[in-house]
Write an enzyme that holds these catalytic residues in place. Structure first.
Site: not given
Lengths: 234, 123, 590
Positions: C121, C243, C245, C255, C258, C289, C356, C401
């Site tokens: 990730f 955040q 995304h 969404l 990731e 991100r 997000h 995050r």
């Protein structure tokens, strides 16, 4: 577009009725049914329905759309609308609380009845329990259920005996735990399903398969449960 | 939570389900067998028909079929009754109605069976 | 007690998502009378939408993995305003929490040796950033949140947790001593209003992504817990940190995990160029991100966007092959076909950065206890009140995050709150009392709505609010433009506090709930706006055109928003982990 919505408010209505709304679809877009419901609610905030994730994974907005059960949020108008008319009714077979909101207690009760949690009497290891990719693959097509009730409310056997027949959604989960290599309560689970109602009211008409918005196959899972019951009986 | 089976005579849903399928196979075999005999007999007379049923094998086969028919019908009618003649469909009178209906079914099946046995053994 | 029914529990948890259910499970297992209040049936909570996985150093795919490396990544990802004691706790306790989930039955994907499958990730590294990309995110295909939420709900069924499903928490009840003694809740099905009294009240109400017009968040993510806490005077931490995304489906906002980039997918602009190679030469598409989202916006601003409006970019997955996509990203195939009308097996998916996750929230310590501040700036525990999950700001995410850390946050701190409350209950803490006047806050809000005869429509007000937030407080922010946004928001308060509720029925009245939700959205939006305008630097997800650099001298700290005065203060970041040396702030590159 004409949107005809099933209306019932227990405080004011003696019986349900259909109410028509004229909705302007912006720019000829292929909206989802849920978007259309939001437009209706902007006109009349008393129109009542459930919704949450709006992407087909939470299972809130199961309803009967032009005669077919489905999730409003992932059903595009182009798929269901004929003659510029959309008819929305609550899921059939369950008591209506208000408008498109049904009382799902009996559906959840059947889910709880199959003890939908892993049971393993062996001592807990320090790390995870091991499971081969092949054994894990047996859970595919089972664990993805979102409990939207589209299937069970499309099943005549569940309409007739919702207190006794577990229904396709519950049985799919029953098999999810029977098929899990980590679960050691197979025998107890099967004993719990052996009576003439819980599993055997399924007549294999596959109404559940036809409407599952996640493309799952409860009829097949029920077939596997029957096979396991037979093996156990033999 | 176990579902009680109240008026079901069967051991379990599994045995009901098995009996239903085995009995269906017997009924089908019986029909196929007789169709073949009839089709292969250019001129069916009373004497031929009588002789056919006088044999022990055919007697046992017929008796078995009779049993299968009764079992099949009973499980089927019981299932239909517990689907449609329920409190959910007709309120509190359902239990009585279902009981009367099932006793009626039993009576008819008993008559069929006894009558069948009498016919078979009177040949 | 007023004219309403009172129900009493040892612990009451508001919210039936991952953190709420994990906290509830801990309490139920220890035998305390525990209730979960959830405005939706628990498995409809937003945790269900989490896709890619739960990041945790369980050393499965990489047997030499180390939680300290995970901690390093998280501290760096937070742009150094994550509290290091909390991050240490999360990363070191994480494996235990993940194994517990597996023992409960969570159907994780598996490696050949039978252990849990882990995928790479964004922002993950080995050996404190020196050992290249790590694969640390434990996954159940791309439906990890669904699998996790259902497993936790099932575990609660097994342990007989009491559920108040489709009940809505209206407001906290705080007594004259400043102790939270429970809350006012309304049963959505029949409109009954009750006082739920409890020795511990846990806010696990999730995020508030619906303050923006374009968001990956569920329609129910309206920041109810944040609103409740602010009305009770609880300050909020780091509310400017939102955040975006990188990969929300263009137009729909849904969404795309990731994990799709973790499996080898990458972003391209209109020329087919893999542009992340320019912005993050090492990590490329798996940079933090905030970095990826900003790079995408820059590509679009510089005219290399895709489509007739040149306003999005593409996520390419077809080179991974149908088998990998079917095995590892089945949910993504479904979502793309439904919402983008694109089959990722053959074509790239149109994507755009989309709101997000709320890094900020109710400040808590690692036990989930909500914190206020004393006059000297030191922390003060707010009696009876706890928070966990996205609603809380522990803070493990700081200014940005990392992917897969939200699910870990949920289970680790849901569990930690439960453990602490259990300890507190068994030490014999007494139920604090409330007077009639303490109940007034929630009851008067309900009364006002029920008596409204004029005012604007909730749907119209909500849209207006979302557009203001989207335009003035998006990926890139600017002082004067934000001040204009704040003015617009301030002009909305009166209108939002007095909307017109046409439907006054008590039967499953969702219009009333939407009006209450709107008021919570507004509180969150205003806190976000004031905090964003106040933080005069660029850090993590907070990027300002007028202060483009990180300013460690003045802003290596949390922001604290005080709802009563609508002003901004500061709180120290924790740089004192217990078992490892401090990770000192460094320049953050990927």
């Amino acid at each position: 577009m004409l949107v005809s919505v099933y209306r019932y408010n227990p405080e004011t209505d003696l019986k349900p009725s259909m109410q028509d709304y004229q909705v302007e679809i912006p720019g000829g877009k292929d909206l989802m049914v849920l978007d259309v419901l939001a437009l209706v609610k902007e006109q009349d905030d008393s129109v009542t329905y459930r919704r949450s994730c709006r992407e087909g994974v939470c299972g809130s907005d199961g309803m009967n759309i032009n005669g077919v059960n489905g999730l409003a949020c992932i059903t595009p108008l182009s798929e269901v609308v004929k003659n510029d008319k959309l008819v929305l009714r609550p899921l059939p077979g369950l008591p209506v609380i208000r408008d498109l909101v049904v009382d799902m207690s009996i559906f959840y009760k059947q889910y709880e009845r199959i003890e939908p949690y892993l049971q393993n009497d062996d001592p807990v290891p320090a790390i995870e329990r091991l499971q081969s990719p092949e054994d894990r693959a047996k859970l595919d097509g089972l664990y993805e259920c979102i409990l939207c009730a589209c299937c069970s409310t499309n099943c005549p056997s569940f309409w007739w005996n919702p207190e006794k027949f577990v229904g396709p959604a519950g049985l799919l989960q029953a098999y999810r735990f029977l098929a899990d290599s980590r679960d050691t309560h197979t025998d107890e689970r099967l004993a719990n399903l052996e009576d003439p109602f819980s599993v055997f009211r399924c007549r294999g008409i596959m109404n559940c398969v036809a409407v599952c918005p996640k493309g799952l196959n409860p009829t097949k899972a029920i077939g596997h449960i029957r096979e396991m019951l037979m093996e156990r009986g033999a | 939570m176990q579902v009680s089976s109240v008026t079901n005579f069967g051991r379990s849903g599994l045995s009901d389900w098995l009996i239903q399928r085995v009995s269906a196979v017997i009924l089908l075999l019986y029909i196929v067998c007789h169709s073949a005999i009839i089709l292969n007999t250019p001129e069916m007379t009373y004497a031929l028909w009588r002789d056919l049923f006088a044999g022990t094998t055919m007697r046992i086969f017929s008796l078995l079929t009779l049993l299968a028919l009764c079992a099949h019908a009973w499980i089927g009618m019981w299932t239909v009754a517990t689907d449609y003649l329920t409190t959910r469909m007709m309120g509190s009178k359902a239990t009585l109605v279902r009981l009367v209906f099932l006793i009626g079914c039993l009576a008819v099946l008993a008559v069929y069976f006894i009558w069948g046995v009498i016919i078979l053994w009177s040949v | 007690m007023a004219n309403i029914r009172t129900m009493t529990f040892d612990g009451v948890i508001v919210g039936g998502g991952g953190s709420g259910l994990r906290a509830a499970l801990e309490l139920s297992q220890s035998g305390y009378k525990t209730a979960v209040i959830s405005k939706v049936f628990p498995t409809r909570s937003h945790t269900v939408s989490a896709q890619g996985g739960i990041t945790c150093a369980i050393a499965s795919t990489e047997p030499d993995d180390d939680w300290r490396w995970h901690m390093y990544d998280t501290v760096k990802g937070s742009d150094y305003i994550g509290d290091q004691d909390a991050i240490e706790y999360m990363c070191s306790e994480g494996p235990q929490a993940v194994f517990e989930l597996e023992h409960m039955g969570l159907p994780f994907s598996r490696n050949e040796d039978g252990r849990i499958y882990q995928r790479p990730f964004g922002g993950q590294s080995r050996e404190y950033g020196k050992g290249g990309q790590a694969a640390r995110t434990c996954a159940a295909a791309d439906r990890t949140g669904h699998a996790l939420l259902h497993t936790l709900y099932q575990a609660n069924l097994k342990n007989n947790t009491v559920f108040f499903n489709e009940w809505y928490a209206v407001d906290l009840v705080k007594n004259q001593q400043g102790h939270v003694v429970g809350l006012i809740a309304i049963c959505i099905e029949d409109g009954e209003v009750v006082f739920i009294k409890s020795k511990a009240t846990v806010l696990a109400t999730g995020g508030a992504g619906r303050i923006y017009a374009s968001t990956t968040n569920a329609l129910i993510n309206t920041g109810d817990g944040i609103g409740m806490a602010m009305r009770a005077g609880v300050p909020q931490q780091d509310m400017e940190m939102w955040q975006f995304h990188p990969t929300g489906i263009y137009g729909a906002g849904t969404l795309i995990t990731e994990g799709s980039r973790g499996e080898g997918g990458y972003l391209v602009n209109k020329d087919g160029e893999r542009f992340m190679e320019r912005y993050a030469p090492n990590a490329k598409d798996l940079a933090g991100r905030d970095v990826v989202a900003r790079s995408m916006v820059l590509e679009i601003l510089e005219g290399r966007g895709v489509g007739p409006e040149a306003d999005h970019v593409l996520l390419k997955l077809d080179h991974l092959g149908e088998k990998v996509l079917n095995d590892k990203l089945p949910g993504i195939l479904e979502l793309s076909r439904t919402f983008a009308h694109v089959d990722p097996v053959k074509e790239p998916i149109p994507v755009v950065p989309t709101c997000h996750y709320m890094m900020g929230g109710i400040p808590t310590n690692i036990h989930g206890q909500a914190l206020g501040q004393n006059a000297d700036g030191s922390d003060r525990v707010i009696g009876g009140l706890y928070a966990c999950g996205e609603a809380a700001c522990v803070s493990v995410h700081g200014a940005n995050r990392l992917g897969g850390n939200s699910l870990l946050d949920l289970v680790v701190f849901g569990r930690a709150s439960g453990i602490y409350i259990e300890k507190m209950l068994s030490s014999g803490v007494e139920q604090q009392e409330a007077s009639d006047s303490d109940l007034e806050l929630g009851l008067s809000r309900l009364d006002k709505l029920n008596q409204s005869s004029s005012g604007e429509k909730v749907a119209d007000l909500r849209k207006e609010l979302q557009v203001i937030m989207q335009n003035h407080f998006g990926v890139f922010r600017k002082g004067d433009f934000m001040r204009e946004g704040i003015k617009k928001l301030q002009a909305m308060r009166e209108r939002i506090e007095n909307p017109h509720l046409q439907d006054k029925s008590n039967a499953f009245n969702t219009a009333r709930i939407e009006a209450l939700e709107l008021q919570n959205l507004f509180e969150v939006a205003e806190a976000t706006a004031i905090a964003a305008e106040g933080r005069e630097e660029s850090r993590g997800a907070h990027a300002r055109d007028d202060f483009t650099e990180r300013d460690d001298e003045n802003w290596l700290c949390h922001s604290m928003y005080y709802p009563e005065t609508k002003t901004l203060g500061k709180r120290k970041v924790n740089f004192a982990p217990k078992t490892v040396p401090t990770f000192e702030p460094m320049i953050r590159t990927y």
